[in-house]
Design a protein around this motif. Structure first.
Motif, PDB file in Angstrom:
ATOM      1  N   GLY A 154      -3.081  38.487 -15.927  1.00 18.97           N
ATOM      2  CA  GLY A 154      -1.856  38.826 -15.208  1.00 18.97           C
ATOM      3  C   GLY A 154      -0.660  37.969 -15.559  1.00 18.97           C
ATOM      4  N   CYS A 155       0.434  38.191 -14.847  1.00 19.27           N
ATOM      5  CA  CYS A 155       1.675  37.468 -15.122  1.00 19.27           C
ATOM      6  C   CYS A 155       2.520  37.405 -13.854  1.00 19.27           C
ATOM      7  N   ASN A 156       3.154  36.241 -13.634  1.00 20.49           N
ATOM      8  CA  ASN A 156       4.008  36.063 -12.452  1.00 20.49           C
ATOM      9  C   ASN A 156       5.485  35.985 -12.795  1.00 20.49           C
ATOM     10  N   ASN A 157       5.841  36.217 -14.049  1.00 21.10           N
ATOM     11  CA  ASN A 157       7.201  35.861 -14.444  1.00 21.10           C
ATOM     12  C   ASN A 157       8.254  36.925 -14.177  1.00 21.10           C
ATOM     13  N   PHE A 158       7.851  38.157 -14.128  1.00 17.21           N
ATOM     14  CA  PHE A 158       8.790  39.238 -13.825  1.00 17.21           C
ATOM     15  C   PHE A 158      10.071  39.167 -14.640  1.00 17.21           C
ATOM     16  N   CYS A 159       9.956  39.055 -15.942  1.00 16.30           N
ATOM     17  CA  CYS A 159      11.121  39.247 -16.796  1.00 16.30           C
ATOM     18  C   CYS A 159      11.626  40.651 -16.463  1.00 16.30           C
ATOM     19  N   SER A 160      12.947  40.800 -16.360  1.00 17.24           N
ATOM     20  CA  SER A 160      13.459  42.005 -15.697  1.00 17.24           C
ATOM     21  C   SER A 160      13.199  43.299 -16.480  1.00 17.24           C
ATOM     22  N   TYR A 161      12.879  43.187 -17.779  1.00 18.58           N
ATOM     23  CA  TYR A 161      12.637  44.375 -18.602  1.00 18.58           C
ATOM     24  C   TYR A 161      11.161  44.768 -18.629  1.00 18.58           C
ATOM     25  N   CYS A 162      10.276  43.902 -18.112  1.00 20.26           N
ATOM     26  CA  CYS A 162       8.859  43.976 -18.493  1.00 20.26           C
ATOM     27  C   CYS A 162       7.966  44.603 -17.430  1.00 20.26           C
ATOM     28  N   ILE A 163       7.072  45.443 -17.865  1.00 21.09           N
ATOM     29  CA  ILE A 163       6.182  46.162 -16.958  1.00 21.09           C
ATOM     30  C   ILE A 163       4.869  45.403 -16.734  1.00 21.09           C
ATOM     31  N   VAL A 164       4.604  44.424 -17.611  1.00 18.65           N
ATOM     32  CA  VAL A 164       3.287  43.762 -17.580  1.00 18.65           C
ATOM     33  C   VAL A 164       2.894  43.221 -16.187  1.00 18.65           C
ATOM     34  N   PRO A 165       3.775  42.512 -15.465  1.00 12.58           N
ATOM     35  CA  PRO A 165       3.358  41.997 -14.156  1.00 12.58           C
ATOM     36  C   PRO A 165       2.954  43.106 -13.175  1.00 12.58           C
ATOM     37  N   TYR A 166       3.533  44.285 -13.350  1.00 10.67           N
ATOM     38  CA  TYR A 166       3.211  45.392 -12.440  1.00 10.67           C
ATOM     39  C   TYR A 166       1.850  46.002 -12.777  1.00 10.67           C
ATOM     40  N   GLY A 198      -3.457  34.504 -22.814  1.00 17.14           N
ATOM     41  CA  GLY A 198      -2.827  34.648 -21.505  1.00 17.14           C
ATOM     42  C   GLY A 198      -1.414  35.141 -21.729  1.00 17.14           C
ATOM     43  N   GLN A 199      -0.813  35.814 -20.739  1.00 18.00           N
ATOM     44  CA  GLN A 199       0.579  36.263 -20.926  1.00 18.00           C
ATOM     45  C   GLN A 199       1.512  35.061 -20.998  1.00 18.00           C
ATOM     46  N   ASN A 200       1.118  33.967 -20.345  1.00 15.92           N
ATOM     47  CA  ASN A 200       1.896  32.742 -20.396  1.00 15.92           C
ATOM     48  C   ASN A 200       0.901  31.587 -20.292  1.00 15.92           C
ATOM     49  N   SER A 235       3.084  31.626 -25.482  1.00 19.55           N
ATOM     50  CA  SER A 235       3.744  30.520 -24.805  1.00 19.55           C
ATOM     51  C   SER A 235       5.073  30.983 -24.241  1.00 19.55           C
ATOM     52  N   HIS A 236       5.393  30.532 -23.039  1.00 19.86           N
ATOM     53  CA  HIS A 236       6.699  30.840 -22.453  1.00 19.86           C
ATOM     54  C   HIS A 236       7.572  29.590 -22.561  1.00 19.86           C
ATOM     55  N   PRO A 237       8.778  29.720 -23.131  1.00 18.84           N
ATOM     56  CA  PRO A 237       9.631  28.541 -23.344  1.00 18.84           C
ATOM     57  C   PRO A 237       9.922  27.759 -22.060  1.00 18.84           C
ATOM     58  N   VAL A 262      11.597  34.286 -27.842  1.00 16.87           N
ATOM     59  CA  VAL A 262      12.912  33.860 -27.357  1.00 16.87           C
ATOM     60  C   VAL A 262      13.604  35.012 -26.638  1.00 16.87           C
ATOM     61  N   GLN A 263      13.358  36.220 -27.078  1.00 19.81           N
ATOM     62  CA  GLN A 263      13.879  37.480 -26.497  1.00 19.81           C
ATOM     63  C   GLN A 263      15.361  37.717 -26.757  1.00 19.81           C
ATOM     64  N   ALA A 264      16.208  36.691 -26.591  1.00 21.19           N
ATOM     65  CA  ALA A 264      17.642  36.867 -26.828  1.00 21.19           C
ATOM     66  C   ALA A 264      18.280  35.505 -27.069  1.00 21.19           C
ATOM     67  N   ASN A 274      15.985  37.325 -16.682  1.00 19.59           N
ATOM     68  CA  ASN A 274      15.184  36.472 -15.800  1.00 19.59           C
ATOM     69  C   ASN A 274      14.194  35.612 -16.588  1.00 19.59           C
ATOM     70  N   ARG A 275      14.653  35.091 -17.724  1.00 22.81           N
ATOM     71  CA  ARG A 275      13.761  34.286 -18.546  1.00 22.81           C
ATOM     72  C   ARG A 275      13.714  32.823 -18.106  1.00 22.81           C
ATOM     73  N   LYS A 276      14.704  32.391 -17.336  1.00 32.56           N
ATOM     74  CA  LYS A 276      14.691  31.033 -16.741  1.00 32.56           C
ATOM     75  C   LYS A 276      14.763  29.896 -17.752  1.00 32.56           C
TER      76      LYS A 276
HETATM   77 FE1  SF4 Z   1       5.306  38.191 -18.236  1.00 29.54          FE
HETATM   78 FE2  SF4 Z   1       5.745  38.085 -20.836  1.00 29.54          FE
HETATM   79 FE3  SF4 Z   1       6.371  40.275 -19.517  1.00 29.54          FE
HETATM   80 FE4  SF4 Z   1       7.802  38.096 -19.161  1.00 29.54          FE
HETATM   81  S1  SF4 Z   1       7.610  39.267 -21.102  1.00 29.54           S
HETATM   82  S2  SF4 Z   1       7.032  39.413 -17.521  1.00 29.54           S
HETATM   83  S3  SF4 Z   1       6.267  36.492 -19.343  1.00 29.54           S
HETATM   84  S4  SF4 Z   1       4.333  39.455 -19.797  1.00 29.54           S
END
Ligand code: SF4
Ligand code: SAH
Ligand code: F3S
Length: 436
Positions: A154-166, A198-200, A235-237, A262-264, A274-276
């Motif tokens: 799973g993942c707790n980061n909720f990057c605003s574009y990403c469906i993975v946490p859902y 792991g996602q992170n 890895s999450h930066p 890095v995403q952007a 919401n990459r923080k």
């Molecule tokens: Fe989680 Fe990675 Fe998606 Fe961000 S991009 S919500 S860290 S799975």
């Protein structure tokens, strides 16, 4: 009885397919060479971008003929797509020749689901929300030298574009002792490379009753006798610690490679994502990594065309890419995902603008990748031989510690072994070499 599993998506999903295979083998099924031969076909799906979903729907449509020809065939759909209620609804109503829809956390129930599906007239649906897979499920590994080991689900980061946490649920770490005993068992079976998943991975262990940091886990894996290489993904930066950098430097088995999305390159977009972290924080991490591990290879993920991305924002990304000089970048056009905050943001970018930015970005990065590879000419690299190359001319293929693909002549008996290869002819996507 035979099975065939088709897999889309990330390494996690590929590893989940190894568990699906393990369960089917335990039921007495054996792998089918072709789809035609299979009595059970399982589609393990991804929904991270629309493209991924489209491919799956195309496959499901194609498999309808197989069902018509062989009514006893069981067709099952699993993976991230199935964790979305609208997908389950759509498949159940519009594609009712699909027999089973199951969430990956329900994989242990597969024997029962197949049994039920043989009798049912409608798709059998079993999708659970809990965020972990049971321990000690059988795993049918696809490789004999490299193994994938999940450390967090799973993942707790909720990057605003990403469906993975859902679709993958909340972050949940496995116990260090479970991970270490899995790695020890793998070492005894002869595996020499461990890939921690792991996602992170950098936030591993924070949720445990007795918290353990990722770098501590890494040291314990490094101590397992018989293992020669350790990699980890992703890895999450925002969570990459100085202790981790030191651990990578000090642990001889940890490979000189990091995938650090890095995403952007624009702080405005990073914040909306919401990459923080900021561009400056990211660049500083790269500096620290390169200071500690001079020959480290760095790869990344980049999204272009995030809602509201201006030409100026995009140029920030392009400049970051030129400044950092990644060894490799996976580049994506932003894809709207239902239920994520970014899907509701104003100023969605037109497809032709996204395409144009993607092309410009790829052009810049390809030249950098080629340049980086050229620097390896004449060097000797340790390569773990993975198999036969995919090209027309059959060569052995493997990876350096820095995760670069090398093709070279040699006998099949070298598959699964570490060899030294001199790089003779670097290309953009692979290197040609000669065993020494
Ligand atoms: Fe989680 Fe990675 Fe998606 Fe961000 S991009 S919500 S860290 S799975
Ligand atoms: N947990 C990992 C990977 C997640 S998915 C991480 O945080 O890096 C892999 C990559 O897909 C992401 O890094 C991102 O670049 C891309 N991605 C995710 N959602 C996307 C979307 N909606 N549109 C385009 N690319 C996306
Ligand atoms: Fe795709 Fe699920 Fe992985 S959405 S990228 S398969 S976590």
């Amino acid at each position: 009885m035979k099975y065939k599993i088709l897999t889309w998506g990330c390494q996690m999903n590929i590893h989940d397919s190894e568990t699906i295979a393990g369960i089917l083998q335990n039921m007495g099924y054996s792998p089918a060479d072709t789809l035609k031969e299979a009595d059970v076909i399982i589609l393990n799906t991804c929904c991270v971008r629309e493209n991924a979903e489209r491919k799956v729907y195309g496959r499901i449509a194609q498999l309808k003929q197989f069902k018509l020809r062989n009514p006893n065939l069981i067709l099952a759909v699993s993976g991230c797509m199935v964790q979305q209620p609208h997908v389950v609804e759509y498949i159940s109503e519009k594609l009712p020749y699909v027999d089973i829809l199951f969430g990956i956390k329900n994989v242990h129930k597969l024997p029962e689901l197949i049994e039920n599906a043989r009798q049912a007239e409608f798709p059998v649906v079993e999708v659970m929300e809990s965020s972990e897979i049971k321990e000690n499920l059988p795993i049918e590994r696809m490789d004999n030298s490299r193994a994938w080991v999940t450390i967090t689900y799973g993942c707790n980061n909720f990057c605003s574009y990403c469906i993975v946490p859902y679709v993958r649920g909340r972050e949940k770490s496995r116990l260090p002792e479970d991970i270490i005993s899995e790695v020890e068992a793998l070492a005894k079976e002869g595996f020499i490379e461990i890939n921690l998943l792991g996602q992170n991975v950098n936030s591993y262990g924070k949720d445990l009753e007795k918290p353990v940091a990722f770098h501590e886990l890494l040291r314990r894996v490094n101590d397992v006798e018989g293992i020669k290489r350790i990699r980890f993904l992703t890895s999450h930066p925002k969570d990459l610690s100085d202790e981790l950098i030191l651990t990578m430097k000090e642990c001889e088995k940890v490979c000189e490679h990091i995938h650090l999305p890095v995403q952007a390159g624009s702080n405005r977009i990073l914040s909306k994502m919401n990459r923080k972290y900021t561009r400056e924080h990211y660049i500083n991490l790269i500096k620290k990594l390169r200071e500690a591990i001079p020959n480290i290879a760095i790869s990344t993920d980049i999204i272009v065309g995030f809602p509201g991305e201006t030409e100026e924002d995009f140029l920030d990304t392009l400049n970051l890419v030129k400044e950092v000089e990644f060894d490799l970048a996976y580049t994506f056009m932003y894809s709207k995902r239902k239920g994520t905050p970014a899907a509701e943001m104003p100023d969605q970018i037109d497809d032709d603008v996204k395409k144009d930015r993607l092309n410009r970005l790829m052009q810049v990065q390809d030249a950098i990748t080629a340049k980086k590879n050229m620097e390896l000419k004449g060097t000797v690299q340790e390569v773990l031989v993975e198999g036969i190359s995919r090209g027309k001319i059959k060569k052995l293929s493997g990876r350096t510690r820095t995760n670069k693909v090398v093709n070279f002549d040699g006998g099949r008996d070298l598959i699964g072994k570490l060899v030294n290869v001199e790089i003779t002819e670097p290309h953009t996507w692979s290197l040609l070499g000669r065993i020494i």
